[in-house]
Design a protein around this motif. Structure first.
Motif, PDB file in Angstrom:
ATOM      1  N   GLY A  21       0.813  -1.213   0.000  1.00  0.00           N
ATOM      2  CA  GLY A  21       0.000   0.000   0.000  1.00  0.00           C
ATOM      3  C   GLY A  21       0.846   1.263   0.000  1.00  0.00           C
ATOM      4  O   GLY A  21       0.540   2.239  -0.700  1.00  0.00           O
ATOM      5  N   VAL A  22       1.906   1.256   0.790  1.00  0.00           N
ATOM      6  CA  VAL A  22       2.802   2.406   0.835  1.00  0.00           C
ATOM      7  C   VAL A  22       3.444   2.633  -0.530  1.00  0.00           C
ATOM      8  O   VAL A  22       3.506   3.767  -1.037  1.00  0.00           O
ATOM      9  CB  VAL A  22       3.882   2.204   1.917  1.00  0.00           C
ATOM     10  CG1 VAL A  22       4.955   3.273   1.823  1.00  0.00           C
ATOM     11  CG2 VAL A  22       3.252   2.211   3.300  1.00  0.00           C
ATOM     12  N   ALA A  23       3.918   1.552  -1.156  1.00  0.00           N
ATOM     13  CA  ALA A  23       4.562   1.675  -2.466  1.00  0.00           C
ATOM     14  C   ALA A  23       3.575   2.170  -3.521  1.00  0.00           C
ATOM     15  O   ALA A  23       3.913   3.022  -4.347  1.00  0.00           O
ATOM     16  CB  ALA A  23       5.152   0.323  -2.882  1.00  0.00           C
ATOM     17  N   PRO A  47       3.202   3.150  11.385  1.00  0.00           N
ATOM     18  CA  PRO A  47       4.414   3.982  11.395  1.00  0.00           C
ATOM     19  C   PRO A  47       4.708   4.630  10.045  1.00  0.00           C
ATOM     20  O   PRO A  47       5.430   5.624   9.979  1.00  0.00           O
ATOM     21  CB  PRO A  47       5.517   2.990  11.774  1.00  0.00           C
ATOM     22  CG  PRO A  47       4.975   1.643  11.388  1.00  0.00           C
ATOM     23  CD  PRO A  47       3.500   1.728  11.629  1.00  0.00           C
ATOM     24  N   GLU A  48       4.131   4.098   8.969  1.00  0.00           N
ATOM     25  CA  GLU A  48       4.387   4.653   7.636  1.00  0.00           C
ATOM     26  C   GLU A  48       3.603   5.947   7.379  1.00  0.00           C
ATOM     27  O   GLU A  48       3.890   6.674   6.413  1.00  0.00           O
ATOM     28  CB  GLU A  48       4.013   3.628   6.560  1.00  0.00           C
ATOM     29  CG  GLU A  48       4.573   2.239   6.783  1.00  0.00           C
ATOM     30  CD  GLU A  48       3.619   1.350   7.578  1.00  0.00           C
ATOM     31  OE1 GLU A  48       3.843   0.126   7.585  1.00  0.00           O
ATOM     32  OE2 GLU A  48       2.657   1.885   8.189  1.00  0.00           O
ATOM     33  N   ALA A  49       2.613   6.221   8.224  1.00  0.00           N
ATOM     34  CA  ALA A  49       1.726   7.367   7.980  1.00  0.00           C
ATOM     35  C   ALA A  49       2.486   8.691   7.935  1.00  0.00           C
ATOM     36  O   ALA A  49       2.234   9.537   7.072  1.00  0.00           O
ATOM     37  CB  ALA A  49       0.639   7.411   9.047  1.00  0.00           C
ATOM     38  N   THR A 152       4.965  -2.698  -6.811  1.00  0.00           N
ATOM     39  CA  THR A 152       4.835  -1.307  -7.245  1.00  0.00           C
ATOM     40  C   THR A 152       6.075  -0.491  -6.927  1.00  0.00           C
ATOM     41  O   THR A 152       6.253   0.602  -7.468  1.00  0.00           O
ATOM     42  CB  THR A 152       3.604  -0.651  -6.596  1.00  0.00           C
ATOM     43  OG1 THR A 152       3.484  -1.090  -5.247  1.00  0.00           O
ATOM     44  CG2 THR A 152       2.341  -0.992  -7.349  1.00  0.00           C
ATOM     45  N   GLU A 153       6.912  -0.981  -6.057  1.00  0.00           N
ATOM     46  CA  GLU A 153       8.194  -0.328  -5.783  1.00  0.00           C
ATOM     47  C   GLU A 153       9.233  -0.735  -6.820  1.00  0.00           C
ATOM     48  O   GLU A 153      10.012   0.083  -7.305  1.00  0.00           O
ATOM     49  CB  GLU A 153       8.672  -0.698  -4.376  1.00  0.00           C
ATOM     50  CG  GLU A 153       9.991  -0.074  -3.977  1.00  0.00           C
ATOM     51  CD  GLU A 153      10.454  -0.549  -2.613  1.00  0.00           C
ATOM     52  OE1 GLU A 153      11.665  -0.423  -2.344  1.00  0.00           O
ATOM     53  OE2 GLU A 153       9.624  -1.042  -1.835  1.00  0.00           O
ATOM     54  N   ALA A 154       9.242  -2.011  -7.195  1.00  0.00           N
ATOM     55  CA  ALA A 154      10.271  -2.529  -8.097  1.00  0.00           C
ATOM     56  C   ALA A 154       9.966  -2.274  -9.569  1.00  0.00           C
ATOM     57  O   ALA A 154      10.872  -1.974 -10.358  1.00  0.00           O
ATOM     58  CB  ALA A 154      10.444  -4.029  -7.860  1.00  0.00           C
TER      59      ALA A 154
END
Length: 461
Positions: A21-23, A47-49, A152-154
């Motif tokens: 979700g973050v990516a 913690p990613e918020a 989605t990051e890679a």
């Protein structure tokens, strides 16, 4: 869905603040979409918020606002583990808003050919093997998905010179519409994840999406020994390459008199190596090796590189992982065994008497499929977690007299007690095996943490 770049200036809702979700949120933000991320967990558990908000991304934690999904939203990107029954997803579907997982998003960004691997058991081992085989041949693989980096990051970073090797769950595949791997692998089917899918039919159809958009230019690699996999073959458009540990095939990878071989369908049969020389323990890993070899050969990897990897690779952490020997007792960590079939395979792979540690999240199974292997192979049993009484019942039917139960809900204490009890039951020549037959989420954040706690407790003996 449209190409992600077409969402510039449009509202995109990302459900779930986990890695994927973050990516996904960062990716859509970078291309100019108006992104809102929502997670039902409390802000303190997200913690990613802070990182996302610092980028200018809206983050809502603790609940699903009624206003989150509305007619102005162009797309919902759902964390794979979030069920389709949650209100934001139901509202999106009612409004005709497309709901996808990050696999769909990443695919549309990815310039590299994709090798996708799915199945009930063996995904991570097979994915790892394929990555190592391609790397040995200099084919520049990037391993991602359920293993390693978020897709989605890679995906935006790879080029046509790379090959994406992607582990895919049924949760991820269910939320795809155009995803098309150049090589798709379907390893097997066992009854699992029914709490999410509801029926085996939905589970099977979700996995089958790995082949849905393939054409005759693509390759589908399936388990010939699995009736559900085999039944799919007539409906596939891609070139089919089966693998089998039980039958000799005119085309595909198979086991023949203890040898891993590959037949090209034109009469040429090549020997890869003796199965006995594989570095991985367990007969079930022969099937994983054959599937990986078929994919690697299709991708252009020489047989010598395939054999070299299979000889040197000793397995993935938490998959029948040897931990230590103490006073003649061997300890194995198979925390990745999150269903009964995986536990059965791990028990069958070991020859010595076994003291088993099992139990975990209750997904509604009665675990009766464990009865035969319990009767034949299990010397003692320690149970923990939500399913402990169900598994105890099977053990009693199997006549296992050495039976202990851990009642504490504290994860660390439960594992430590289980290891101590199993150690007390064991004798020189025995194996203490953590192979839970259940997911970890009743007590642990992940099977990795469960396995890590087990290893720490074993080393503390």
């Amino acid at each position: 869905m449209k190409h992600p770049r077409e969402y510039r200036g449009l509202e995109v809702v990302v459900l779930g603040l986990a890695r994927s979700g973050v990516a996904a949120a960062k990716l859509f933000h970078q291309i100019g979409a108006v992104v809102t991320v929502n997670d039902k967990k409390d802000r303190t558990a997200c913690p990613e918020a802070d990182e996302l908000e610092a980028l200018g991304i809206s983050v809502v934690c603790g609940y699903h606002p009624d206003s989150l999904v509305h007619e102005g939203v162009a797309l919902v990107v759902k964390n794979p583990g979030i069920p389709y029954s949650v209100e934001p997803v139901r509202r999106a579907e009612a409004l005709g808003i497309e709901v996808v997982t990050e696999v769909e998003v990443a695919y549309l960004f990815c310039e590299a050919p994709i090798i996708g691997i799915t199945g009930s058991n063996g995904k991570t081992t097979t994915t790892t093997l394929i990555g190592l085989m391609l790397d040995a041949a200099g084919l520049k693989p990037v391993v991602a998905g359920n293993i390693g980096r978020a897709l989605t990051e890679a995906a935006p970073e790879v080029t046509a010179e790379n090959t994406m090797v992607v582990e895919l769950s049924s949760f991820q595949l269910k939320g795809t519409t155009s995803f098309r791997p150049a090589i798709g692998l379907l390893l097997n089917f066992f009854e699992t994840h029914l709490d999410y899918h509801g029926t085996m039919e939905d589970y099977i159809s979700s996995k089958a999406k790995i082949f849905a958009n393939q054409t005759q230019d693509d390759t589908a690699i399936l388990n010939w020994d699995d009736a559900v996999c085999r039944a799919m073959i007539p409906n596939l458009k891609a070139k089919v390459i089966p693998f089998s540990t039980k039958e000799k095939l005119s085309e595909g990878a198979y086991l023949d008199n203890g040898m891993l071989v590959y037949a090209d369908g034109r009469g040429d049969v090549q020997t890869i190596m003796p199965a006995s020389e594989m570095g991985m323990a367990g007969s079930f890993n022969v099937g994983n090796a054959l599937a990986a070899a078929a994919a690697a050969i299709t991708a252009g990897v020489p047989l010598e590189a395939i054999a070299s990897v299979l000889r040197s690779f000793t397995g993935v952490e938490h998959r029948l992982e040897f931990v230590r020997e103490l006073n003649g007792v061997s300890f194995y960590n198979n925390s990745k065994a999150t269903n009964a079939a995986a536990s059965i395979s791990s028990i069958e792979a070991l020859d010595q008497p076994i003291v088993l540690i099992a139990g975990g999240l209750d997904r509604g199974s009665d675990y009766m499929e464990l009865l035969p292997i319990f009767r034949e192979r299990i010397k003692g049993l320690v149970t923990l977690g939500q399913t402990r009484e169900k598994i105890n019942h099977v053990a009693e039917l199997a006549g296992i007299s050495r039976l202990q139960t851990v009642d504490t809900a504290n994860a660390a204490d439960a594992v430590e007690q289980a290891v101590q009890l199993a150690w007390q039951m064991s004798e020189p020549g025995d194996i203490v095996l953590l192979s839970p037959a259940c997911a970890s989420w009743d007590m642990f954040p992940s099977y990795e943490i469960r396995g890590g706690m087990f290893k720490e407790s074993v080393h503390n003996l």
